[in-house]
Design a protein around this motif. Structure first.
Motif, PDB file in Angstrom:
ATOM      1  N   ALA A  93       0.833  -1.212   0.000  1.00 28.46           N
ATOM      2  CA  ALA A  93       0.000   0.000   0.000  1.00 28.46           C
ATOM      3  C   ALA A  93       0.868   1.262   0.000  1.00 28.46           C
ATOM      4  O   ALA A  93       0.484   2.282  -0.572  1.00 28.46           O
ATOM      5  CB  ALA A  93      -0.930  -0.009   1.214  1.00 28.46           C
ATOM      6  N   ASP A  94       2.052   1.186   0.611  1.00 26.15           N
ATOM      7  CA  ASP A  94       2.965   2.334   0.610  1.00 26.15           C
ATOM      8  C   ASP A  94       3.425   2.664  -0.808  1.00 26.15           C
ATOM      9  O   ASP A  94       3.550   3.837  -1.169  1.00 26.15           O
ATOM     10  CB  ASP A  94       4.188   2.050   1.490  1.00 26.15           C
ATOM     11  N   LEU A  95       3.669   1.635  -1.604  1.00 24.33           N
ATOM     12  CA  LEU A  95       4.102   1.852  -2.980  1.00 24.33           C
ATOM     13  C   LEU A  95       2.987   2.493  -3.801  1.00 24.33           C
ATOM     14  O   LEU A  95       3.224   3.430  -4.562  1.00 24.33           O
ATOM     15  CB  LEU A  95       4.541   0.529  -3.618  1.00 24.33           C
ATOM     16  N   GLU A  96       1.776   2.014  -3.620  1.00 28.19           N
ATOM     17  CA  GLU A  96       0.640   2.604  -4.328  1.00 28.19           C
ATOM     18  C   GLU A  96       0.454   4.061  -3.906  1.00 28.19           C
ATOM     19  O   GLU A  96       0.191   4.931  -4.733  1.00 28.19           O
ATOM     20  CB  GLU A  96      -0.629   1.813  -4.043  1.00 28.19           C
ATOM     21  N   LYS A  97       0.617   4.330  -2.627  1.00 24.90           N
ATOM     22  CA  LYS A  97       0.490   5.692  -2.117  1.00 24.90           C
ATOM     23  C   LYS A  97       1.582   6.588  -2.706  1.00 24.90           C
ATOM     24  O   LYS A  97       1.304   7.729  -3.088  1.00 24.90           O
ATOM     25  CB  LYS A  97       0.571   5.685  -0.599  1.00 24.90           C
ATOM     26  N   GLU A  98       2.786   6.061  -2.783  1.00 23.22           N
ATOM     27  CA  GLU A  98       3.875   6.842  -3.365  1.00 23.22           C
ATOM     28  C   GLU A  98       3.615   7.131  -4.841  1.00 23.22           C
ATOM     29  O   GLU A  98       3.856   8.233  -5.325  1.00 23.22           O
ATOM     30  CB  GLU A  98       5.213   6.115  -3.199  1.00 23.22           C
ATOM     31  N   GLY A  99       3.102   6.129  -5.551  1.00 25.23           N
ATOM     32  CA  GLY A  99       2.740   6.342  -6.954  1.00 25.23           C
ATOM     33  C   GLY A  99       1.677   7.417  -7.092  1.00 25.23           C
ATOM     34  O   GLY A  99       1.755   8.283  -7.972  1.00 25.23           O
ATOM     35  N   ALA A 100       0.677   7.373  -6.215  1.00 24.92           N
ATOM     36  CA  ALA A 100      -0.380   8.386  -6.242  1.00 24.92           C
ATOM     37  C   ALA A 100       0.200   9.764  -5.954  1.00 24.92           C
ATOM     38  O   ALA A 100      -0.179  10.761  -6.588  1.00 24.92           O
ATOM     39  CB  ALA A 100      -1.480   8.037  -5.238  1.00 24.92           C
ATOM     40  N   GLN A 101       1.128   9.842  -5.016  1.00 27.25           N
ATOM     41  CA  GLN A 101       1.771  11.119  -4.676  1.00 27.25           C
ATOM     42  C   GLN A 101       2.537  11.664  -5.887  1.00 27.25           C
ATOM     43  O   GLN A 101       2.451  12.859  -6.187  1.00 27.25           O
ATOM     44  CB  GLN A 101       2.726  10.928  -3.487  1.00 27.25           C
TER      45      GLN A 101
END
Length: 185
Positions: free
Chosen positions: A94-102
């Motif tokens: 989920a951290d990777l997805e959040k970073e991608g969204a950022q």
């Protein structure tokens, strides 16, 4: 001891990710929740998040293979330990997805991200994702062929015109030279 297959590992990790996805890290302070949601929707529509799904199972397979080479008599135990460890690490996805969204939210406005998500969720957007890389490759090849043809014709025609002008000026024309091939872009 239970031995879990690669498929079982992937299923277990996916189930853990889906079950814990709602508990991802807090939203970034510099983008609104709406902006982040739009970025996540765009990433999903583009299929980028799907690319992230195989990272952990692939890395688990690699670690399992490396450990099995060092400890060949403990294959079953290694399989169990690596699977359990991978499942424990799955929430970090989920951290990777959040970073991608950022990253996307820093580049695009929420409105632009919504437009991207809408387009890439459409039939033509899905077709573009599927066939866009093929079209880009073929276009690059066409450009390379065109560049070589233009280089050949430009050299030949410039040589001919140069010889005409040299003759008109009373000089002796220069013998045509071979033009080196244009390197591919």
């Amino acid at each position: 001891m239970k031995t879990k297959s690669r498929f079982g590992l992937s299923v277990a990790i996916a189930a853990t990710i889906m079950g814990l996805g709602a508990f991802s890290v807090a939203s970034a302070q510099d983008i609104s929740p709406e902006h982040e949601a739009a970025a996540k929707a765009a990433l999903q529509a583009l299929g980028i998040n799907n690319q992230f799904d195989e990272i952990l199972p692939n890395q688990a397979d690699l670690v399992q293979s490396q450990l099995t080479q060092v400890y060949p008599n403990y294959h079953s135990l290694i399989d169990e330990v690596v699977t359990d460890t991978a499942i424990a690490l799955a929430p970090r996805r989920a951290d990777l997805e959040k970073e991608g969204a950022q990253i996307y939210a820093n580049i695009f406005t929420a409105e632009e991200l919504n437009q991207l998500a809408e387009f890439y969720s459409s039939d033509v957007g899905k077709k573009f994702i599927q066939y866009g890389p093929i079209a880009a490759r073929e276009l690059g090849q066409a450009g390379d062929i065109w560049a070589r043809g233009i280089a050949r014709d430009l050299s030949q025609q410039a040589q001919e015109e140069l010889n005409r002008r040299i003759e008109a000026d009373g000089g002796t024309p220069v013998e045509a030279t071979e033009v080196p091939a244009v390197p591919a872009q």
